[in-house]
Scaffold this motif. Structure first.
Motif, PDB file in Angstrom:
ATOM      1  N   ALA A  28       0.814  -1.227   0.000  1.00 23.57           N
ATOM      2  CA  ALA A  28       0.000   0.000   0.000  1.00 23.57           C
ATOM      3  C   ALA A  28       0.843   1.271   0.000  1.00 23.57           C
ATOM      4  N   ASN A  29       1.924   1.300   0.735  1.00 22.74           N
ATOM      5  CA  ASN A  29       2.714   2.527   0.862  1.00 22.74           C
ATOM      6  C   ASN A  29       3.937   2.544  -0.059  1.00 22.74           C
ATOM      7  N   GLU A  30       4.065   1.550  -0.901  1.00 21.22           N
ATOM      8  CA  GLU A  30       5.201   1.464  -1.807  1.00 21.22           C
ATOM      9  C   GLU A  30       5.028   2.449  -2.958  1.00 21.22           C
ATOM     10  N   ILE A  31       6.057   3.221  -3.226  1.00 19.67           N
ATOM     11  CA  ILE A  31       6.014   4.179  -4.326  1.00 19.67           C
ATOM     12  C   ILE A  31       6.703   3.539  -5.524  1.00 19.67           C
ATOM     13  N   THR A  32       5.947   3.411  -6.592  1.00 17.56           N
ATOM     14  CA  THR A  32       6.473   2.784  -7.799  1.00 17.56           C
ATOM     15  C   THR A  32       7.104   3.842  -8.705  1.00 17.56           C
ATOM     16  N   LYS A  33       7.798   3.375  -9.719  1.00 16.92           N
ATOM     17  CA  LYS A  33       8.373   4.299 -10.712  1.00 16.92           C
ATOM     18  C   LYS A  33       7.256   5.074 -11.407  1.00 16.92           C
ATOM     19  N   SER A  34       6.136   4.395 -11.656  1.00 13.18           N
ATOM     20  CA  SER A  34       4.993   5.062 -12.271  1.00 13.18           C
ATOM     21  C   SER A  34       4.470   6.181 -11.365  1.00 13.18           C
ATOM     22  N   ASP A  35       4.397   5.909 -10.053  1.00 15.79           N
ATOM     23  CA  ASP A  35       3.967   6.939  -9.101  1.00 15.79           C
ATOM     24  C   ASP A  35       4.904   8.141  -9.140  1.00 15.79           C
TER      25      ASP A  35
END
Length: 84
Positions: free
Chosen positions: A4-11
Motif C-alpha cells: 500500500a505505501n510502496e512508491i512505484t516508478k509510475s507513481d
C-alpha cells in the motif's frame, strides 16, 4: 507484490507530471491571479475525478481526521498563549 505505501516508478513519474502542471499554473499567478486560481481549481478537480471513488473516500476521511486534530491542537495552543 505491491504494498500500500510502496512508491512505484509510475507513481514517481505521475508526481513529476503533477508537479510540472502546477508549477506552470503557478506561473500564471504573476500575470492574472484570478484566472490562475480558477484554472488551478478546475485542473485539480479534473485530475481528482480520475482517481477511484474508494481512494477519494479514504483520503476524505483521513483529511477530516487530520484537520480536526490540527484544529484541536491549534485551539489548545491559543488557549495556553492567552493564559500565559
Amino acid at each position: 507484490m505491491y504494498k500500500a505505501n510502496e512508491i512505484t516508478k509510475s507513481d514517481e513519474r505521475k508526481a513529476d507530471h503533477i508537479t510540472t502542471i502546477f508549477d506552470k499554473i503557478n506561473e500564471l499567478f504573476e500575470i492574472d491571479s484570478e484566472f490562475a486560481s480558477n484554472f488551478k481549481t478546475n485542473k485539480t478537480l479534473e485530475l481528482l475525478l480520475r482517481v477511484s471513488e474508494r481512494t477519494l473516500e479514504h483520503e476524505a476521511r483521513f483529511i477530516d481526521v487530520t484537520i480536526k486534530k490540527y484544529k484541536e491542537a491549534l485551539i489548545k495552543k491559543q488557549q495556553k498563549q492567552i493564559q500565559s
